[in-house]
Design an enzyme around this catalytic site. Structure first.
Site, mmCIF file in Angstrom:
data_model
loop_
_atom_site.group_PDB
_atom_site.id
_atom_site.type_symbol
_atom_site.label_atom_id
_atom_site.label_comp_id
_atom_site.label_asym_id
_atom_site.label_seq_id
_atom_site.Cartn_x
_atom_site.Cartn_y
_atom_site.Cartn_z
ATOM 1 N N LYS A 45 0.730 -15.547 4.931
ATOM 2 C CA LYS A 45 2.166 -15.296 4.686
ATOM 3 C C LYS A 45 3.035 -15.427 5.945
ATOM 4 C CE LYS A 45 2.497 -15.021 1.000
ATOM 5 N NZ LYS A 45 2.158 -16.200 0.127
ATOM 6 N N SER A 46 2.530 -16.201 6.902
ATOM 7 C CA SER A 46 3.276 -16.379 8.156
ATOM 8 C C SER A 46 3.918 -17.755 8.275
ATOM 9 C CB SER A 46 2.337 -16.165 9.350
ATOM 10 O OG SER A 46 1.797 -14.877 9.328
ATOM 11 N N GLY A 47 3.703 -18.632 7.275
ATOM 12 C CA GLY A 47 4.301 -19.966 7.357
ATOM 13 C C GLY A 47 3.279 -21.097 7.275
ATOM 14 N N THR A 48 2.115 -20.816 6.691
ATOM 15 C CA THR A 48 1.050 -21.817 6.558
ATOM 16 C C THR A 48 1.526 -23.038 5.767
ATOM 17 O OG1 THR A 48 -0.250 -19.825 6.071
ATOM 18 C CG2 THR A 48 -1.435 -21.937 6.085
ATOM 19 N N TRP A 73 -3.153 -28.163 -0.446
ATOM 20 C CA TRP A 73 -4.498 -27.662 -0.155
ATOM 21 C C TRP A 73 -5.517 -28.788 0.050
ATOM 22 C CZ3 TRP A 73 -1.893 -26.056 -4.686
ATOM 23 C CH2 TRP A 73 -2.215 -26.781 -5.847
ATOM 24 N N TRP A 78 -7.790 -25.764 3.897
ATOM 25 C CA TRP A 78 -8.320 -24.586 4.590
ATOM 26 C C TRP A 78 -9.816 -24.830 4.791
ATOM 27 C CZ3 TRP A 78 -4.198 -23.856 1.299
ATOM 28 C CH2 TRP A 78 -3.183 -22.985 1.732
ATOM 29 N N HIS A 101 -7.187 -19.280 8.144
ATOM 30 C CA HIS A 101 -6.659 -17.927 8.365
ATOM 31 C C HIS A 101 -7.611 -17.125 9.251
ATOM 32 C CE1 HIS A 101 -3.382 -18.415 5.627
ATOM 33 N NE2 HIS A 101 -4.093 -18.401 4.518
ATOM 34 N N SER A 131 6.351 -10.211 2.299
ATOM 35 C CA SER A 131 5.892 -11.409 1.591
ATOM 36 C C SER A 131 4.528 -11.140 0.936
ATOM 37 C CB SER A 131 5.808 -12.573 2.583
ATOM 38 O OG SER A 131 5.427 -13.751 1.935
ATOM 39 N N PHE A 222 13.865 -24.898 3.371
ATOM 40 C CA PHE A 222 13.346 -24.143 2.229
ATOM 41 C C PHE A 222 13.772 -24.689 0.865
ATOM 42 C CE2 PHE A 222 13.388 -20.496 -0.724
ATOM 43 C CZ PHE A 222 12.053 -20.140 -0.665
ATOM 44 N N LYS A 251 11.569 -16.334 -0.864
ATOM 45 C CA LYS A 251 12.915 -16.246 -0.276
ATOM 46 C C LYS A 251 13.069 -17.148 0.933
ATOM 47 C CE LYS A 251 15.212 -11.954 -1.420
ATOM 48 N NZ LYS A 251 15.649 -10.660 -0.874
ATOM 49 N N GLY A 252 12.016 -17.217 1.738
ATOM 50 C CA GLY A 252 12.048 -18.111 2.892
ATOM 51 C C GLY A 252 13.091 -17.748 3.929
#
Ligand code: A3P
Length: 287
Positions: A45-48, A73, A78, A101, A131, A222, A251-252
């Site tokens: 949830k940090s901007g991946t 993906w 990942w 992650h 988030s 966004f 929301k971004g």
């Protein structure tokens, strides 16, 4: 369902069982990096997803085909996820772009030997919390978050997937291999996406013309990126992600936590943050 039912513990950290079965974790442990690989590393949830859009567009010099035709993906897999085994990553041409992650201590031997390039994306942990709280409420492979107070204790304690935000960040900002790592903040991308694209492109040795930089930033803002079916997770069946409960591209913005935290929650978060980060000298955008 409970943590015991949905998660397993890998190198001391909770990971979702369904997405990261033992054979995937083994594949990841044995994975051979190349020095010119690009690894997008994030606490969830940090901007991946944002980076999974930006970096392929830098590599393709603004050609939108990869981001409009391949789901994020598979485009930037990942390494720890079950799909990685199926994608023939060994045959992909350089520069290969991956996401993970993992905490730094979870990386395999090849990572420490090869030192591929790392883009480490950080975000204000209060926004990561907000988030995550929404995400845990809509994704069936995660333990229901309960109340915001209950989820905050788990978040601060690191008893959620990928463990403690504090340990994740401290591990990566304290890495020895600083010359192969670019630290970048979600908030700086919000404030100046064009400048951030330029900065990332320079780090990747791929300087872009102003027109291409502009085109990439325009696509990745966004409201535009949210329309991309290949990136907004609308291809994921509702039984796994119920976007009627909360959209993935929610929301971004920076600072949404202010709309959700009570005064008491803010104080609780601040006091744990102060304690856990007391020896950290690194300058964060939110301090
Ligand atoms: P919010 O829930 O605060 O909206 P990750 O990809 O690491 O899981 O992070 C998801 C978060 O990044 C979500 O935050 C999502 O909306 C946000 N995000 C994804 N693409 C974005 C973009 N182009 N611009 C700003 N935020 C974006």
């Amino acid at each position: 369902m409970t943590e015991a039912e949905l998660y397993s513990v890998y190198k001391g950290v909770y990971v979702p069982k369904d997405l990261h079965p033992p054979e995937s974790l083994k594949y990841c442990e044995d994975f051979a990096f190349r020095p010119d690989d690009v690894l997008i590393v994030t606490y969830p949830k940090s901007g991946t997803t944002w980076m999974q859009e930006v970096v392929p567009l830098i590599v393709s010099e603004g050609d939108l085909t990869p981001v409009l035709t391949v789901p994020n993906w598979d485009r930037v897999p990942w390494l720890e996820e079950h799909r990685a085994i199926l994608l023939g990553l060994e045959q992909r041409p350089s520069p290969r772009v991956f996401a993970t992650h993992f905490h730094r201590h979870m990386m395999n031997e090849s990572y420490f030997k090869t030192k591929p390039r790392v883009l480490y994306v950080m975000r204000n942990p209060k926004d990561v919390f907000t988030s995550s709280f929404h995400y845990y409420g809509m994704a069936s492979y995660l333990v229901n978050p309960g109340s915001q107070d209950e989820f905050m204790e788990k978040f601060l304690d690191g008893t959620i997937i990928f463990g403690s935000w504090f340990d994740h960040v401290k591990g990566w900002i304290g890495a020895e291999e600083q010359e192969s790592i670019l630290h970048i903040f979600y908030e700086e991308m919000i404030a100046d996406l064009k400048g951030s694209v330029e900065k990332i492109a320079k780090f990747l040795g791929k300087p872009l013309s102003p027109d291409v930089t502009e085109k990439i930033a325009e696509h990745c803002v966004f409201k535009n990126m949210k329309q991309n079916k290949m990136s907004n997770f609308s291809l994921v069946p509702e039984q796994y992600m119920d976007q009627k409960k909360s959209e993935f591209m929610r929301k971004g913005i920076a600072g949404d936590w202010k709309n959700h935290f009570t005064e008491a929650q803010q104080q609780r978060f601040n006091s744990v943050y102060k304690d856990k980060m007391r020896d950290v000298k690194f300058k964060f955008t939110w301090d």
